[in-house]
Design an enzyme around this catalytic site. Structure first.
Site, PDB file in Angstrom:
ATOM      1  N   GLY A   1       0.727  -1.313   0.000  1.00 23.37           N
ATOM      2  CA  GLY A   1       0.161  -0.087   0.113  1.00 23.37           C
ATOM      3  C   GLY A   1       0.877   1.117  -0.119  1.00 23.37           C
ATOM      4  O   GLY A   1       0.521   2.317  -0.696  1.00 23.37           O
TER       5      GLY A   1
ATOM      6  N   ASP B   1      -7.073   0.645   6.018  1.00 22.61           N
ATOM      7  CA  ASP B   1      -7.387  -0.376   7.191  1.00 22.61           C
ATOM      8  C   ASP B   1      -6.267  -1.453   7.245  1.00 22.61           C
ATOM      9  O   ASP B   1      -6.612  -2.554   6.585  1.00 22.61           O
ATOM     10  CB  ASP B   1      -8.727  -0.826   6.747  1.00 22.61           C
ATOM     11  CG  ASP B   1      -9.327  -1.758   8.201  1.00 22.61           C
ATOM     12  OD1 ASP B   1      -8.674  -1.664   9.072  1.00 22.61           O
ATOM     13  OD2 ASP B   1     -10.141  -2.518   7.696  1.00 22.61           O
TER      14      ASP B   1
END
Length: 262
Positions: free
Chosen positions: A126, A143
Site C-alpha cells: 500500500g 485499514d
C-alpha cells in the site's frame, strides 16, 4: 487458531501467515493468523456492513459526499469495497492488497464483485502504491492491520505524507486505528502533521476502533444543523446511521455550540 477454528470453513497460507474463514450463526468471518475478526459478513445480507467500524469509516461522506474515485489500502473480506460498489454506483474503486490469499478468500467466500470498469484489485504494498499515484483519488481508506497490530509500513510519517499527496484537492483520508494501541497517539500525531492539523476522530460503536478523518482542505467549521441535515440525507441514501456519527463527532472533537471546529 483457537476459538474460531472449530467453525473454520477455509484455510490457506501465504508467507507463513494463515488466512482463515470461519462461519457461525449466519455470520462469516475472516481471520489473519489469529482469532481477531478482520472482516465479517452476514450471509443473509452480504453487501451490508456488519462491523461497526466499517460503517463508521463511511462517515467520510459527511465531508465528501460526491467522490468519483476511491482507493482502499487493505481488502480483508471486501466489506467496504462491496458496499461502495453497490451503494455508490458513480464511484470508481481501486483496492490495494498485499496478500493474494486474502484476495482469493474474498472472491471465493465473501462475494467480492468481479473486476470491471468501476472496480479493480491491485496486488501490492500500500505504501508503494500511494507514493506512485499522486492526486489519484478523492477518498483514501486505510485499514492496514495484520492479525495482531497496525502494519508498520502503513503508519509511518512518510506514508501519511504520501497519502496527502495521493488525494485530490478536497480529498479525505480515512484511517482505522485501535484506541488501545500504545502507539495510537503517535499515529494520530503523524496524520495531523501530514494534514496540517485538519483531522477528526470518530469512535466506532464497539471494540475500541477509532476512525480518523484527515482533510486535505478545511471544511470551514461546519454548522451542526447543516451536518445534521446532511446526515439525514445520507442515512436515507445509503442506509447507515449518519446522525449517530454526527453525535459521536461532537463528543470526540473540539466544537462550539453551533459548529464543529476543524
Amino acid at each position: 487458531m483457537g476459538l474460531f477454528s472449530k467453525w473454520r470453513v477455509h484455510r490457506a497460507f501465504a508467507g507463513g501467515a494463515s488466512v482463515e474463514v470461519s462461519e457461525r450463526d449466519g455470520i462469516r468471518t475472516l481471520h489473519l493468523g489469529s482469532d481477531t475478526v478482520q472482516s465479517a459478513m452476514r450471509l443473509s445480507a452480504p453487501y451490508d456492513l456488519e462491523l461497526a467500524y466499517t460503517r463508521s469509516m463511511m462517515g467520510f461522506l459527511l465531508f465528501r459526499p460526491d467522490p468519483a474515485r476511491v482507493a482502499m489500502i487493505g481488502l480483508g473480506g471486501g466489506s467496504l469495497a462491496k458496499f461502495v460498489y453497490h451503494r455508490l454506483p458513480g464511484v470508481r474503486t481501486v483496492v490495494v492488497e498485499s496478500n493474494p490469499e486474502v484476495v482469493a478468500a474474498a472472491r471465493s467466500h465473501f462475494f467480492l464483485p468481479p473486476e470491471d470498469e468501476r472496480f479493480s484489485v491491485v496486488i501490492g504494498e500500500g505504501g508503494q502504491y500511494v507514493a506512485e499515484h499522486p492526486e489519484s483519488c478523492d477518498v483514501l481508506m486505510v485499514d492496514g492491520f495484520d492479525g495482531f497490530s497496525q502494519a508498520e509500513t502503513l503508519s509511518t510519517q512518510t506514508f501519511y505524507e504520501g497519502c496527502a499527496r495521493a488525494l485530490t484537492g478536497r480529498g479525505v483520508l480515512v484511517v482505522n486505528l485501535w484506541s488501545s494501541d500504545r502507539n495510537f497517539a503517535t499515529y494520530l500525531g503523524r496524520i495531523g502533521a501530514a494534514f496540517e492539523g485538519l483531522t477528526l476522530c470518530l469512535p466506532a460503536d464497539k471494540h475500541g476502533n477509532v476512525i480518523v478523518f484527515a482533510l486535505k482542505r478545511t471544511a470551514g467549521n461546519p454548522r451542526w444543523d447543516a451536518l445534521g441535515d446532511r446526515a439525514r440525507e445520507l442515512q436515507a441514501r445509503v442506509g447507515l446511521e449518519f446522525p449517530e456519527f454526527v453525535r459521536r463527532l461532537r463528543e470526540a472533537n473540539v466544537h462550539t455550540e453551533n459548529r464543529l471546529l476543524i
